[in-house]
Enzyme design. Sequence first.
Site, PDB file in Angstrom:
ATOM      1  CD  GLU A 213     -10.730  -2.141  -8.248  1.00 52.59           C
ATOM      2  OE1 GLU A 213      -9.733  -1.941  -7.524  1.00 52.59           O
ATOM      3  OE2 GLU A 213     -11.891  -1.850  -7.899  1.00 52.59           O
TER       4      GLU A 213
ATOM      5  CG  ASP B  97      -5.699  -7.368  -7.847  1.00 50.94           C
ATOM      6  OD1 ASP B  97      -4.620  -7.543  -7.258  1.00 50.94           O
ATOM      7  OD2 ASP B  97      -6.614  -6.674  -7.393  1.00 50.94           O
TER       8      ASP B  97
ATOM      9  CD  GLU C  97     -15.263  -5.349  -2.216  1.00 51.48           C
ATOM     10  OE1 GLU C  97     -14.046  -5.480  -1.993  1.00 51.48           O
ATOM     11  OE2 GLU C  97     -15.754  -4.338  -2.732  1.00 51.48           O
TER      12      GLU C  97
ATOM     13  CD  GLU D  46      -2.983  -1.072   0.271  1.00 53.28           C
ATOM     14  OE1 GLU D  46      -3.750  -2.040   0.170  1.00 53.28           O
ATOM     15  OE2 GLU D  46      -3.089  -0.057  -0.444  1.00 53.28           O
TER      16      GLU D  46
END
Length: 1009
Positions: free
Chosen positions: A916, A568, A684, A319
């Site tokens: 996304e 991903d 989600e 992150e």
Amino acid sequence: MPRRRNRLFTVFAVVIVILLYRVLQNSWDAQPLRPAVVGRPQPPSPPSVPDTVVAAPAKGQFPLKDAGESKPKTAHVAQEADDEDSVGAEKLVQQNKNENAEKGAGKKGPSSKGEAAQLKRPSRGNMPQVDSDSALTSGAKPVQEHDERGHLQRPLSHGTDDQTTTTTTTTATTATATSSRFAKPTRVHWTKPKEHFPLPKESIITLPTGTAKKIPRIQHVFSPEAEGPKKKRLQRQAKVREEIQRSWAGYRKYAWMHDELLPVSNQSSDPFCGWSATLVDSLDTLWIAGLKDEFDEAAKAAKNIDFTYTDQVRIPVFETTIRYLGGLIAAYDVSGGASGGYSFLLDKAVELAEVLMGIFDTPNRMPLLYYNWRPEHTSQPRRATGAGMAELATLSMEFTRLAQLTAQHKYYDAIDRITNGLIEFQKRGTTIPGLFPENLDISGCNRTATDRRNALSKAAKAQVDSEVALKAPRGYGEDGVDRESTGTGDRTKLDDRLERRALPSLQQDIDAALSVDKAPTANSAKSQPKSQVPLGADGSKSEWDCVPQGFVPGDYSYESYHMGGGQDSAYEYFGKEYLLLGGKEPKYHKLYEDAIEGINKYLLFRPMTQGDWDIIFPARIKMMPDGASPMVEYEATHLTCFIGGMYALGGKLFGREKDVEYAKKLTDGCVWAYQSTATGIMPEHGRVVPCPTMEKCSFNETLWRQALDPIYRIRDKGVREWEKKALEREPQDKQKQELELERQIAQKEKEARIEGLETLGEDDGDGGFQRETSNSDSPPTSASKQSNRLERRAAISVEPENVALISSDGTSSQTTTGKETSPNDDKPSKKAKSDELGDSDIKQEPFTHPSVKIPTLKDEYHSRPDVPTIPKNYPGRSGWPPKPLTHEEFVQEKIQDGIPPGYSSVSSSKYILRPEAVESVWYMYRITGDSSWMEKGWAMFEATMKATRAPQANSAIDNVLRIDHSLLNEMESFWLAETLKYYYLLFSGPDVISLDEWVLNTEAHPFKL
């Protein structure tokens, strides 16, 4: 005798000399400091002492004017002090002389404003002075020592003119310690540690050199825009810009310099080290949206972020890299780079990168992805352990771009070793070729083989310890002659304890574990790999020595392969890293193509949907290590929606047109998921019903309902069994129901009878009731009172007239016998009480007033609301479960909860402002030029704004399946960094962040190509 006398005199003489010396020394070095009194002359100053022999004050401490008990330092010691402290000491001595002279002249108080200020807050190296009046006034406060910031320390003693005040070095030390106890605890900052596993300069991998390959055009060549569509597009762009301003204003007002805004409560949170995540993450968004004033303010604020300290024990490397490091680099690039006026943003990126480089200081240079940055931890050598695939492989773009901007190859070296590890893993073979399991072991240690190897040494040690000590070698005599070679010595057999040290069978197993990717050879048991250091019989080994290995799966039960969270962005970076390096590193091309082939072959499936949707999704597969019995989950998750953009970009980059076609279907899958819910937003995480093949299939209502209730056969079977048992129990349960009803009705009759007694009679003051009669107004006699009490206590009904009885059929009748009736005259009730009727009373015939209606069994069952009604066909009350839901009833509840057609389940119905889906929509518009993607994106934008609007900015919501959802009071930094940025770019001109000039990291931060 004379000798002894001489010795005695000598001792006395020595003692006297010493005493005289001490007296003289004290008179010179330790003159008492008296409080200055107005009008009273001070004693004369002592003889001058050379400045060079005055001890310089220690750094960080205030020197005392007169250190009476401390001895002066010698000249050569004083000269060793640094120049600054020596100068300070000289000034101090001179200042003290001047002050004493002024006080001796009878001067009052400070002579100037400067001295007055000095009394309030002393400067470094200067003690506050005491005014003579305050020192002598009754009740005056003592002088208090301050540290260099003016904070109070320890009070100094003071007294009258007859007292002396001697301040010692011990007092100063104590004062400093006391001050530190009350001061705020000092924050320990990160400091660059000494590397435990440094790399030689010649082994550092440098950025690839040579001529860059020609990159195919990626972005569509747009035709000139008509006036109508342009006006519409600009209106939508302005609307998105307003939302960017609104969200930024909320952050600026309520969460400035914090990580995130809590948009409902108008508070802040710091989940990402407290380094102002939203501020840094949003810098390039502000610039791209034309909010230059906001950008300028935020960029200058970012300059003051201290990346060497955080309250968090561990830094989340993934992150931190994509949000902070990527955000700073992108802001530097979009604002003009070195010539743009914000070059300090690159300096901040380097400052953060230096902290993060410590994660690679491990034996195999693999990163610690949750970095314990504190010095007490960085001073110790550490080894990497497990890693998520996305966390490990999503560092390449940021460190590569930093290496390009700074020409520091160490940044590229760090991530290129990770890439090489992935390539080596693929060469050995993964369970699904081209793909990587979600969890990896990157420690570089084969722990099983290491433990077995260590066990070998320990076993050898145990055997040695269990035997008698070996005899001395007999091959050579004391004269040094080799007796065995000359035949003069006795040749003894080798002690078989030495042979047993080798344990050849166990060693063979260890060598087999060591020889990775190599076929066993005939002499493999004898050879020892280079990485294995010699071990002694005591089991000693190097602290960091282990049997080496490359990347291996981190899960032993099964390996998970998918395109969702945890994997991903790793695959996303293969093609983007190739683009960032200008095609100079072909290994990223192969990694991308191998991954795409694996996804196409093993993961892609088509969902069963209503309408004419041509869509596909990637599934999740859990594989056993041997590849047998895979478990497939047909999921549709928001995080996987990035994949449409990845396919579109990679398809254009590597000339794979089929990938662009797949990209359209993958992106449309997320558009369908948005349009299928009540709020118009995709959940989600959910699962969908798959088609049998990759070909389109029509929607089958029955199959969908069965997917909603996977155990529908078991459920219906359970209902049938329940009904069968209910029929078997029906007669018995019916009788129980009737008895229950009778009991309840009798209880009501009893209560009514008591109520009637209380209504018709009056309390006689003795616990009974007086009988009311219409024939006489005379007061009742004592006999009548006793009779009334008996009526209330005994199981007897006494009524001279109008006694209402309940017949066997439940109807009421009247009798006028006028006699006492008792079925049990000779046996009084044992259950009778003074204030209530016993259970036996239920069997007696009650009495009441004629105006009181006695309900019948039929009336009680059908008309009394206070008597529970027995449900129809209910098999009983005691220990019998309620009737289970049928398949249809269960499915109907699911549909009422809002689950859309085509979904088999929704495990997480939240929406946390993710980007996304719109990310892929933007890529599809820029790559294909099809304006229908703008329409799809605008519908998503409007639905998102409506559902997530909060008092300040926007908030995550708890349930996209329901209109009456709740706000979760969360706004992650990617709302401004990604989601709103992609919406803005969708309605911007093609020249704004062109895909042929920029490449975006996974946090939507654009890097200049």
